[in-house]
Design an enzyme around this catalytic site. Sequence first.
Site, PDB file in Angstrom:
ATOM      1  N   LEU A  53       0.820  -1.204   0.000  1.00  0.00           N
ATOM      2  CA  LEU A  53       0.000   0.000   0.000  1.00  0.00           C
ATOM      3  C   LEU A  53       0.859   1.261   0.000  1.00  0.00           C
ATOM      4  CD1 LEU A  53      -2.596  -1.162   2.668  1.00  0.00           C
ATOM      5  CD2 LEU A  53      -2.848  -1.138   0.195  1.00  0.00           C
ATOM      6  N   ALA A  54       0.304   2.311  -0.615  1.00  0.00           N
ATOM      7  CA  ALA A  54       1.000   3.601  -0.606  1.00  0.00           C
ATOM      8  C   ALA A  54       0.613   4.348   0.665  1.00  0.00           C
ATOM      9  CB  ALA A  54       0.626   4.397  -1.851  1.00  0.00           C
ATOM     10  N   CYS A  55       0.981   3.755   1.783  1.00  0.00           N
ATOM     11  CA  CYS A  55       0.545   4.343   3.044  1.00  0.00           C
ATOM     12  C   CYS A  55       1.230   5.676   3.330  1.00  0.00           C
ATOM     13  CB  CYS A  55       0.750   3.367   4.190  1.00  0.00           C
ATOM     14  SG  CYS A  55       2.253   2.410   4.091  1.00  0.00           S
ATOM     15  N   HIS A  56       2.268   5.997   2.607  1.00  0.00           N
ATOM     16  CA  HIS A  56       2.909   7.294   2.811  1.00  0.00           C
ATOM     17  C   HIS A  56       2.062   8.420   2.224  1.00  0.00           C
ATOM     18  CE1 HIS A  56       4.143   5.903  -1.174  1.00  0.00           C
ATOM     19  NE2 HIS A  56       4.303   7.165  -1.491  1.00  0.00           N
ATOM     20  N   ARG A  57       1.021   8.054   1.466  1.00  0.00           N
ATOM     21  CA  ARG A  57       0.126   9.079   0.902  1.00  0.00           C
ATOM     22  C   ARG A  57      -1.055   9.361   1.812  1.00  0.00           C
ATOM     23  NH1 ARG A  57      -0.013   5.995  -4.717  1.00  0.00           N
ATOM     24  NH2 ARG A  57       2.138   6.236  -5.336  1.00  0.00           N
TER      25      ARG A  57
END
Length: 113
Positions: A53-57
């Site tokens: 997942l692009a959890c940094h977004r």
Amino acid sequence: MPPRFFDQVYQIVSRLPRGKVVTYGQLALAVGNPRAARTVGWAMHRAPPERKLACHRVVSASGRLAPDHVFGGPEIQRSMLEEEGVTFLHDGRVNLDEHLWEIAPRSVRQIIP
DNA sequence: CGAATGACAATCT
DNA sequence: TAGATTGCCATTC
């Protein structure tokens, strides 16, 4: 009986395009629990790595990044976002006016109840 | 089953 | 304006 709430959050995050961000509150609202923003944060903490997942977004409602103990520090997360074209305000917060992603209804895939 | 957890958010001091 | 407090809730143990 897998956790439906977390899965819906993960599915939305997996559709989050590059250069865009969403807030925890947005995700909570999208899955039908406007006040579960805190739970969304926990879902991120416990996000299964295999989903990539692009959890940094995912940022806070005011555009602040994750606390120091995640991503090796906000500097790291910030550089990851900047590489995708996300811009920041002078106070270090994400420019939400430019990059806040509006979650489309079809981004939320309902799971059989 | 009850208490604890947590990358939030809104409000108060 | 910054720091502390309170409400919140799905998931864990």
